[in-house]
Structure formats: structure tokens, C-alpha cells
Design a protein around this motif. Sequence first.
Motif, PDB file in Angstrom:
ATOM      1  N   ALA A 135      40.472 120.854  60.648  1.00  6.25           N
ATOM      2  CA  ALA A 135      40.333 122.054  61.474  1.00  6.25           C
ATOM      3  C   ALA A 135      41.252 122.017  62.692  1.00  6.25           C
ATOM      4  O   ALA A 135      41.297 122.990  63.458  1.00  6.25           O
ATOM      5  N   GLY A 136      41.955 120.898  62.875  1.00 10.29           N
ATOM      6  CA  GLY A 136      42.868 120.786  64.005  1.00 10.29           C
ATOM      7  C   GLY A 136      42.197 120.479  65.328  1.00 10.29           C
ATOM      8  O   GLY A 136      42.800 120.624  66.387  1.00 10.29           O
ATOM      9  N   GLU A 137      40.926 120.035  65.274  1.00 11.23           N
ATOM     10  CA  GLU A 137      40.206 119.716  66.505  1.00 11.23           C
ATOM     11  C   GLU A 137      40.596 118.343  67.058  1.00 11.23           C
ATOM     12  O   GLU A 137      40.641 118.145  68.278  1.00 11.23           O
ATOM     13  N   ILE A 138      40.863 117.399  66.159  1.00  9.74           N
ATOM     14  CA  ILE A 138      41.180 116.035  66.564  1.00  9.74           C
ATOM     15  C   ILE A 138      42.284 115.470  65.683  1.00  9.74           C
ATOM     16  O   ILE A 138      42.558 115.990  64.594  1.00  9.74           O
ATOM     17  N   GLU A 139      42.891 114.414  66.177  1.00  8.67           N
ATOM     18  CA  GLU A 139      43.755 113.563  65.367  1.00  8.67           C
ATOM     19  C   GLU A 139      43.096 112.191  65.343  1.00  8.67           C
ATOM     20  O   GLU A 139      42.513 111.760  66.336  1.00  8.67           O
ATOM     21  N   ARG A 140      43.184 111.521  64.203  1.00 14.80           N
ATOM     22  CA  ARG A 140      42.468 110.248  64.069  1.00 14.80           C
ATOM     23  C   ARG A 140      43.372 109.170  63.508  1.00 14.80           C
ATOM     24  O   ARG A 140      44.094 109.390  62.538  1.00 14.80           O
TER      25      ARG A 140
ATOM     26  N   PRO B 178      26.777 117.526  62.415  1.00 12.74           N
ATOM     27  CA  PRO B 178      28.050 117.818  63.074  1.00 12.74           C
ATOM     28  C   PRO B 178      27.908 117.996  64.580  1.00 12.74           C
ATOM     29  O   PRO B 178      28.770 117.558  65.349  1.00 12.74           O
ATOM     30  N   ASP B 179      26.807 118.644  65.012  1.00 13.11           N
ATOM     31  CA  ASP B 179      26.590 118.830  66.451  1.00 13.11           C
ATOM     32  C   ASP B 179      26.381 117.491  67.145  1.00 13.11           C
ATOM     33  O   ASP B 179      26.838 117.284  68.276  1.00 13.11           O
ATOM     34  N   ARG B 180      25.687 116.567  66.487  1.00 15.82           N
ATOM     35  CA  ARG B 180      25.476 115.234  67.076  1.00 15.82           C
ATOM     36  C   ARG B 180      26.810 114.525  67.273  1.00 15.82           C
ATOM     37  O   ARG B 180      27.065 113.910  68.309  1.00 15.82           O
ATOM     38  N   ILE B 181      27.654 114.600  66.246  1.00 12.61           N
ATOM     39  CA  ILE B 181      28.951 113.914  66.306  1.00 12.61           C
ATOM     40  C   ILE B 181      29.831 114.544  67.385  1.00 12.61           C
ATOM     41  O   ILE B 181      30.467 113.839  68.175  1.00 12.61           O
ATOM     42  N   HIS B 182      29.854 115.877  67.428  1.00 11.25           N
ATOM     43  CA  HIS B 182      30.634 116.563  68.455  1.00 11.25           C
ATOM     44  C   HIS B 182      30.149 116.174  69.850  1.00 11.25           C
ATOM     45  O   HIS B 182      30.954 115.909  70.746  1.00 11.25           O
TER      46      HIS B 182
ATOM     47  N   GLU C 228      29.013 107.839  55.279  1.00 15.24           N
ATOM     48  CA  GLU C 228      29.677 108.810  54.413  1.00 15.24           C
ATOM     49  C   GLU C 228      29.703 110.200  55.068  1.00 15.24           C
ATOM     50  O   GLU C 228      30.731 110.893  55.060  1.00 15.24           O
ATOM     51  N   THR C 229      28.576 110.584  55.645  1.00 18.24           N
ATOM     52  CA  THR C 229      28.513 111.874  56.325  1.00 18.24           C
ATOM     53  C   THR C 229      29.421 111.875  57.548  1.00 18.24           C
ATOM     54  O   THR C 229      30.107 112.865  57.829  1.00 18.24           O
ATOM     55  N   MET C 230      29.426 110.771  58.263  1.00 19.34           N
ATOM     56  CA  MET C 230      30.308 110.623  59.426  1.00 19.34           C
ATOM     57  C   MET C 230      31.768 110.798  59.013  1.00 19.34           C
ATOM     58  O   MET C 230      32.533 111.528  59.653  1.00 19.34           O
ATOM     59  N   SER C 231      32.165 110.147  57.935  1.00 23.66           N
ATOM     60  CA  SER C 231      33.542 110.219  57.462  1.00 23.66           C
ATOM     61  C   SER C 231      33.919 111.641  57.068  1.00 23.66           C
ATOM     62  O   SER C 231      35.000 112.137  57.412  1.00 23.66           O
ATOM     63  N   ARG C 232      33.022 112.323  56.360  1.00 20.53           N
ATOM     64  CA  ARG C 232      33.298 113.702  55.933  1.00 20.53           C
ATOM     65  C   ARG C 232      33.452 114.631  57.133  1.00 20.53           C
ATOM     66  O   ARG C 232      34.336 115.486  57.167  1.00 20.53           O
ATOM     67  N   GLN C 233      32.591 114.444  58.148  1.00 18.18           N
ATOM     68  CA  GLN C 233      32.645 115.316  59.310  1.00 18.18           C
ATOM     69  C   GLN C 233      33.922 115.089  60.116  1.00 18.18           C
ATOM     70  O   GLN C 233      34.551 116.044  60.589  1.00 18.18           O
ATOM     71  N   LEU C 234      34.320 113.841  60.277  1.00 20.46           N
ATOM     72  CA  LEU C 234      35.550 113.550  61.010  1.00 20.46           C
ATOM     73  C   LEU C 234      36.766 114.112  60.265  1.00 20.46           C
ATOM     74  O   LEU C 234      37.694 114.642  60.881  1.00 20.46           O
TER      75      LEU C 234
END
Length: 214
Positions: free
Chosen positions: A200-205, A151-155, A188-194
Motif C-alpha cells: 500500500a506504500g505505507e512503509i518500506e521494510r 491491523p489496527d494493533r500493528i499500526h 503469519e498474520t503479522m507477516s501478511r499485514q506488514l
Amino acid sequence: MPTVVHHDCTRLVPLFGGLSQAAKDEIDALTQERHLTKGEQIARPGDGERLVVVAHGLLKTYQLTTGGNEQLLNITKPGGYIGEQALLGAPNPNAYTEALAASTVCFIDRSDFTQLLLSHPELSVALLTATAKKIQQAEQQTGYLADESVPDRIHAYLDDLRTESGCPTVTIPFAWKELANYLGTTPETMSRQLKAMVQAGEIERQGKTITFVD
């Protein structure tokens, strides 16, 4: 005099932007243009040394792990180039480069490009500047991978993309699979994290377009 064929590379690529028209004509005379289909390789171990410049499309450069998997090294967008390491005497003997989409590239053989650097010192300065930026990007990727938390990498990647664009809405420049590879994770991990970031209301996609919610 023979007619000079003008290539998109010399008109669109920042590396050549500061040169005179006469110098661009000289480069055009030494340049070969090639159109690639998605998945087509443009460079592989053992190929001759040359500078490959992207006019249109996307290229990915990768090497194979001992397990036979791709390890993404970089994505080259229009205006970028590959092959400078080989031109400067330090090629990666394990690197492959292929088109991520239909692409137009130009290439210049090492001997010709060396002569251009000698006759046009301003091109040498431009190459050094652009190469320094590529090194910075490589260091940036190393920084992402140093984070133990996916998650930190993606953020971190998304934050850097936002900073680079200067606006709260960004578009991922390549496929999710390629981004997952780049960040050392799985789609799959990328999709779950996004999805978690959306919840969490951090982003809209919307597809590959992401808007940060402040």
C-alpha cells in the motif's frame, strides 16, 4: 579494605545514574552478576525476591495460559529491570523471565535493596519514576489488545515506536514471533499485514527495519 568489584549495571542503568560514586560502590558490593545464554531462565515462580537489572542483552517476561501457551508480559532492554513487584510485596506468582539473547544481568536480594532504599531516598524516587514508566508501557499493551482489529494493533504499535524514536525509520527490538505474541496475533498474520502495508506504500521494510513513507 576489600576491593570493590564494579558491575556494568551500576554504570549503565539509569535507575542508578543519579547516585554518588560512594552509593554506586555500596550497590556494587551487594550485587551479583550473571551471564545468561539465549533461552536461559533467570526468574520463575517460587524464586526468591530480588531485583534483576539488565546490563546487556534482552529478557522476556511471560506467563502461561491455561492452554500452556506463552502470554508475553514485557520485554526488558538494557537499562531496565524486573522484580520490583516482588520487592514491593506484590509478586506475580505465574511469571517466568528468560533471556532472548546472550545477556548480562545483575541481581540484588530484597533485604539488601530495601536497606539501599532506606539509606538513599534518591534511589526510591528513581525507582518510583521508572516503575511508573513500566506501568505506562503495560497500559499501552492493554490498549493494543483492546483493538479488535489486528491491523489496527500493528499500526498502533508501529506508530508508537516511531513517536518514541523521533524518526521515520525504526527497528523492531525483538523477534517477530515475540512481537506477534505481544500484540496477541500470529507471526503469519503479522507477516501478511506488514506485506500489505508495503504494497500500500505505507512503509518500506528491510528485515526488522521499517521506514514510514509519508
